[in-house]
Structure formats: C-alpha cells, structure tokens
Design a protein around this motif. Structure first.
Motif, PDB file in Angstrom:
ATOM      1  N   ALA A 227      43.859  13.227   0.487  1.00 31.87           N
ATOM      2  CA  ALA A 227      42.772  13.903  -0.220  1.00 31.87           C
ATOM      3  C   ALA A 227      41.410  13.372   0.220  1.00 31.87           C
ATOM      4  O   ALA A 227      40.466  14.150   0.452  1.00 31.87           O
ATOM      5  CB  ALA A 227      42.949  13.744  -1.728  1.00 31.87           C
TER       6      ALA A 227
ATOM      7  N   GLN B  12      40.456  14.462   3.747  1.00 30.17           N
ATOM      8  CA  GLN B  12      40.144  15.885   3.830  1.00 30.17           C
ATOM      9  C   GLN B  12      38.859  16.270   3.103  1.00 30.17           C
ATOM     10  O   GLN B  12      38.148  17.173   3.542  1.00 30.17           O
ATOM     11  CB  GLN B  12      41.314  16.704   3.279  1.00 30.17           C
ATOM     12  CG  GLN B  12      42.577  16.621   4.136  1.00 30.17           C
ATOM     13  CD  GLN B  12      43.752  17.351   3.518  1.00 30.17           C
ATOM     14  OE1 GLN B  12      43.801  17.555   2.296  1.00 30.17           O
ATOM     15  NE2 GLN B  12      44.716  17.731   4.329  1.00 30.17           N
ATOM     16  N   THR B  13      38.558  15.577   2.006  1.00 32.58           N
ATOM     17  CA  THR B  13      37.440  16.014   1.159  1.00 32.58           C
ATOM     18  C   THR B  13      36.350  14.972   0.936  1.00 32.58           C
ATOM     19  O   THR B  13      35.262  15.307   0.461  1.00 32.58           O
ATOM     20  CB  THR B  13      37.958  16.448  -0.231  1.00 32.58           C
ATOM     21  OG1 THR B  13      38.433  15.291  -0.947  1.00 32.58           O
ATOM     22  CG2 THR B  13      39.097  17.457  -0.108  1.00 32.58           C
TER      23      THR B  13
ATOM     24  N   SER C 161      36.718  12.450  -1.195  1.00 34.38           N
ATOM     25  CA  SER C 161      36.876  11.886  -2.538  1.00 34.38           C
ATOM     26  C   SER C 161      38.341  11.908  -2.924  1.00 34.38           C
ATOM     27  O   SER C 161      39.134  12.683  -2.374  1.00 34.38           O
ATOM     28  CB  SER C 161      36.049  12.667  -3.563  1.00 34.38           C
ATOM     29  OG  SER C 161      36.483  14.009  -3.636  1.00 34.38           O
TER      30      SER C 161
ATOM     31  N   ARG D  98      41.460  12.570  -5.545  1.00 30.64           N
ATOM     32  CA  ARG D  98      41.757  13.670  -6.461  1.00 30.64           C
ATOM     33  C   ARG D  98      41.949  13.123  -7.866  1.00 30.64           C
ATOM     34  O   ARG D  98      42.715  12.196  -8.080  1.00 30.64           O
ATOM     35  CB  ARG D  98      43.031  14.394  -5.988  1.00 30.64           C
ATOM     36  CG  ARG D  98      43.386  15.630  -6.810  1.00 30.64           C
ATOM     37  CD  ARG D  98      44.638  16.291  -6.281  1.00 30.64           C
ATOM     38  NE  ARG D  98      45.781  15.403  -6.387  1.00 30.64           N
ATOM     39  CZ  ARG D  98      46.354  14.784  -5.366  1.00 30.64           C
ATOM     40  NH1 ARG D  98      45.874  14.952  -4.138  1.00 30.64           N
ATOM     41  NH2 ARG D  98      47.387  13.993  -5.540  1.00 30.64           N
TER      42      ARG D  98
END
Length: 251
Positions: free
Chosen positions: A228, A231-232, A234, A236
């Motif tokens: 996570a 990919q982002t 931060s 999740r």
C-alpha cells in the motif's frame, strides 16, 4: 496457414509487450537485517513480484563490515540489478539494519529515480540493547562491526544521519517473545528495538503492529501495508465498523 501466422504474430506481440512491461516495471530493492540473509525476505519478494514490481533481493555480509562499507556495496548491487538504464522508480523495503544502510547511502549519494522507502523495525534512533550488551563476550563477534554501530552512544551511526528528506514509511512491532532483551528496552518493543526508537524525523507515515522483530517482514498484514505504501505513499487505515444497537439491545 493464415491462422498460424496470426497466432505467431499475436504471440510475438505478447512477448514484446511483456518485455517492455518488465523493463519499465518499478523496482524494489530488499535489504535484510543484521545476521540474516536474503532468504529472510523471500516471502516479501514473492508478494511484490505478484503485484507487478521488479525485485532485487540483496544478500550482503552484514556481520563482516561496518555500515560505511556495507551500505554503498549492497545498494550499488541493488541498483545494478534493477537496471541502471531503467528510469522507473526504485523503491526500498528494509528490515532492521537494512533501513540504516539506506539512510546512510542516501545521506551521501543521490538517486535521481528514488521512489519510496518502507522500513520494518528499523533502529532509527539506536537501540539500548546494543548499549547494554556490547561489552558482553561474544556480542561483537556475533554481530560484527556494524552491530556495534547501532546503539545510542558516540559510535551510533543512526543518530548521526539526521532527518530523512524522501518518502519514508516506518512499521514498528510491539510484540516480543524475548524477555531477556526486552528488559533493556522501553515498552512497547519488539524484542530488539522499542517502538519509539524506530521513528525518524521527516517520515511520511508510521504504523504499529502486533508482530515481533524476527518475523515482521513475513507477516501478511505487514506485507499488504508495504505494498500500500509503495503504491500510494501511505499505509492503509480502515475505519472500524460502528455496530448499531439492535432492538433487543435497546430494551
């Protein structure tokens, strides 16, 4: 005959597409911790490959050299495996001392296509375990020169590195099955480093999990959070479901 030609053309296009995707894939360099090998990161490697990342799982002689020698050698190897001509982002996922190698390297070197960094149970502010056990016979022999640099004294490498200026997510464990080492650590801790001392100034996100130090890189929840963050940027965080009282509860 025409069908075979069309089939062959389709296969060749698929192969070419696959090679193109592989060359452009974001790459993750995995760095294990002190006294471990690349095998410790195999579970993480498999999960990342399944998510479409290229992975360089680096084995380095953690007990043979100081951090100043280990960091440039291990990370240069990782960059080479990722492909020096690949402009796609290069991320790092580290366990324990591996995070200190990344911090040391990036303090002294630039990486133009640096992506994100996830550190699992890193001694970012040193560990009291080293300070209390360094003088015990056998400690330096087992942990090597780098192990002696992970404390909080004047020889501490982590404390000399300063804040980070790139996207870092830290995951700390708060579960221990090593009461001997934990007695030297402020609670909560993972048996090797306290939760508080995993943090580093400038980090982008932080997460605490109920996992112990030796197993944090193999934990399913931790692995999903690593993905996570890569990919982002931060971790999740799912909002807990608020249970509504039933009519029976209200009576």
């Amino acid at each position: 005959m025409a069908y075979r030609k069309q089939l062959l053309k389709a296969v060749l296009l698929l192969v070419a597409f696959s090679h193109g995707q592989s060359a452009a894939a974001e790459c993750v360099i995995l760095l294990h911790g002190l006294a471990r090998t690349a095998k410790a990161m195999n579970t993480m490697e498999t999960a990342l490959v399944n998510e479409g990342f290229a992975v360089a799982n680096i084995d380095y002689p953690s007990r043979e050299h100081p951090i100043e020698t280990l960091a440039p050698a291990a990370i240069a190897k990782g960059i080479a495996e990722c492909g020096a001509k690949n402009d796609a982002p290069i991320h790092f996922v580290t366990h324990s001392m591996g995070g200190i190698l990344v911090r040391y390297y990036l303090k002294h070197n630039s990486l133009p296509n640096l992506g994100r960094v996830v550190m699992l149970a890193p001694p970012n502010q040193g560990s009291e375990v080293v300070d209390n056990l360094a003088a015990i016979p056998g400690f330096s022999r087992f942990n090597g020169p780098a192990g002696l640099q992970l404390g909080k004294d004047a020889n501490s490498v982590p404390l000399s590195l300063g804040p980070v200026g790139y996207p870092v997510g830290v995951i700390a464990g708060n579960k221990t099955f090593n009461p001997i080492l934990s007695q030297f650590l402020p609670n909560p801790d993972d048996g090797k480093v306290s939760v508080a001392r995993t943090k580093v100034e400038g980090m982008q996100d932080f997460l605490e999990v109920a996992v112990s130090h030796p197993f944090i890189m193999k934990d399913d929840v931790v692995i999903s959070q690593v993905i996570a963050f890569l990919q982002t940027g931060s971790f999740r965080r799912e909002k807990p479901i608020q249970n509504q009282p039933s009519k029976d509860d209200e009576r």
